[in-house]
Every structure is written in structure tokens, then in C-alpha cells.
Design an enzyme around this catalytic site. Structure first.
Site, short mmCIF file in Angstrom:
data_model
loop_
_atom_site.label_atom_id
_atom_site.label_comp_id
_atom_site.label_asym_id
_atom_site.label_seq_id
_atom_site.Cartn_x
_atom_site.Cartn_y
_atom_site.Cartn_z
N CYS A 114 -2.01 -2.36 -1.61
CA CYS A 114 -1.18 -1.34 -2.23
C CYS A 114 0.26 -1.84 -2.36
CB CYS A 114 -1.27 -0.01 -1.46
SG CYS A 114 -0.68 1.40 -2.44
N HIS A 158 -6.70 0.85 -1.48
CA HIS A 158 -6.78 0.71 -0.03
C HIS A 158 -8.23 0.48 0.41
CE1 HIS A 158 -2.67 1.94 1.29
NE2 HIS A 158 -2.65 2.49 0.09
N GLU A 218 -9.25 -0.61 3.18
CA GLU A 218 -9.44 -0.22 4.58
C GLU A 218 -9.82 1.26 4.71
OE1 GLU A 218 -5.16 0.96 3.96
OE2 GLU A 218 -6.58 -0.49 3.15
#
Length: 220
Positions: free
Chosen positions: A112, A202, A204
Site C-alpha cells: 500500500c 494489503h 496481509e
């Protein structure tokens, strides 16, 4: 087991005694990813000792953050209505980490605003505001088209559906980098140059284990 540095993020708060303080943290998603993939996270809290950290770690994750990169770093003034923090330690920390790891030819994964930090450090610019790419009330998603043969293509294939938690993006790409994923509205979603990788979403948050396994495989 490989040791991977990760940039910490900060938030300002006021203690019970009325003292202004800064809390540094690493998003818990990354701890879960590290445990699942099998690597050690090394949170970097300041610029002190970064040269030594870069020497001992196998790679670097530049994490996303809430505060935007100040536009002075890419030669622009703040757009009307946007507020930037003048003493944002995250800007200088990101750039110093990128400098030290890249000159040692160690892999960097920007997520990001981490992608944006990589792009700005190497001479690119940013769009200071993009409509309809973030919503504080819900997790937004959109499609991307992926370039064949890229790092991203090995995980995502030709198309993917990714989360969208940002209001800025790349305007001019840094020299030498390739655009390897683009959103359906034309927003640049991934860039690559050798072992320097950046994604606008993102992974994650989605617990995209394959994405991080692929990055760790670069970190010899």
C-alpha cells in the site's frame, strides 16, 4: 530461519497525565503471516542502526500506514483539503530503510503506502487523492489485470480481486520500474524492478500466504 525487517508505524496519543506520546507498532496480521510462512519479523523503530539491521536481515517489508507521504518529497504542494504531518517520522524511516536494503541488493516488499514509498524514493510521483478506493465503514474490493511473467502473476494469474484501502496512488512511475498490475479504473496496483516489489493492496489482511512465501523465496 530468515529474518525480515519491517517498518514500524506510529500513532500519537495523550497519556492519563496529559503528556503527548507516540506509540510504535507492527500490525498483528504480519505476526500471523510470519508464523504461518516461517520467518522472523524484526520491527525497525528508528533510523539508529539501520545499516547494521540491513546487513543482518534477508529482506524488508515496508508496511502500509495511515499518514500520507508528504508531497514535498516528489516536488508538489499539498492539494487543497488534504492535511499532511510535517514531522512524519514514517517518511524518513521508509526512505532510509529502502536506501540501505536496496544498495545491498536485498529484496523489498512494499505494501500500500509502502509501494508509494518505493516509487517516491526512486523518483516517481503520486496522485494525492483518488475517489472510490477506500471506505472506512467496509472493506472495498476491485479487480486487477496482471502482467504475464511478473512476480505478481506467479501468485495471482492474469486477473485477481484485491482489497482496496487507500486514497492515493502512483501518478508517474519511477524510472526502471515496470507496472505489473492495474485496476479496472486504470489505477496502478503493482510495480516491480528486480527484487523490488510493491503492491497497492494489503495481502496481509487477506492472509495471502502464497504472496509472502513467494517474497521470502527471494530473500536468500
Amino acid at each position: 530461519m530468515k529474518v525480515i525487517a519491517i517498518s514500524t508505524r506510529g500513532e500519537e496519543y495523550r497519556s492519563d497525565a496529559g503528556i503527548n506520546k507516540r506509540r510504535l507498532y507492527t500490525n498483528g496480521y504480519f505476526s500471523e503471516i510470519a508464523a504461518e510462512v516461517g520467518f522472523i519479523l524484526f520491527p525497525v523503530c528508528s533510523e539508529i542502526g539501520i545499516e547494521k539491521i540491513a546487513s543482518m536481515c534477508c529482506g524488508l517489508i515496508i508496511a502500509g500506514r495511515d499518514r500520507d507521504i508528504h508531497p514535498r518529497y516528489y516536488g508538489e504542494e499539498p492539494k487543497k483539503g488534504l492535511i499532511y504531518q510535517e514531522d512524519n517520522y514514517e517518511d524518513s524511516l521508509d526512505f532510509k530503510l529502502i536506501e540501505e536494503f536496496s544498495k545491498r541488493n536485498k529484496p523489498i516488499f512494499g505494501i500500500c503506502s509502502g509501494l508509494q514509498s518505493i516509487n517516491v524514493y526512486f523518483g516517481g510521483t503520486l496522485i494525492q487523492h483518488i475517489d472510490n478506493h477506500t471506505d472506512k465503514m467496509k472493506l472495498m474490493r476491485h479487480g486487477i489485470v496482471v502482467k504475464s511473467g511478473s512476480f505478481i502473476h506467479k501468485i495471482c494469474g492474469n486477473r485477481a480481486n484485491v482489497n482496496s484501502i487507500h486514497h492515493q496512488g502512483i501518478k508517474e512511475i519511477a524510472k526502471g520500474f515496470n507496472i505489473t498490475a492495474v485496476a479496472d479504473d486504470g489505477t496502478i496496483e503493482a510495480i516491480e524492478k528486480g527484487n523490488l516489489i510493491g503492491v497497492q493492496w494489503h495481502p496481509e489482511v487477506d492472509m495471502d500466504i502464497k504472496m509472502f512465501e513467494q517474497f521470502i523465496s527471494l530473500c536468500e
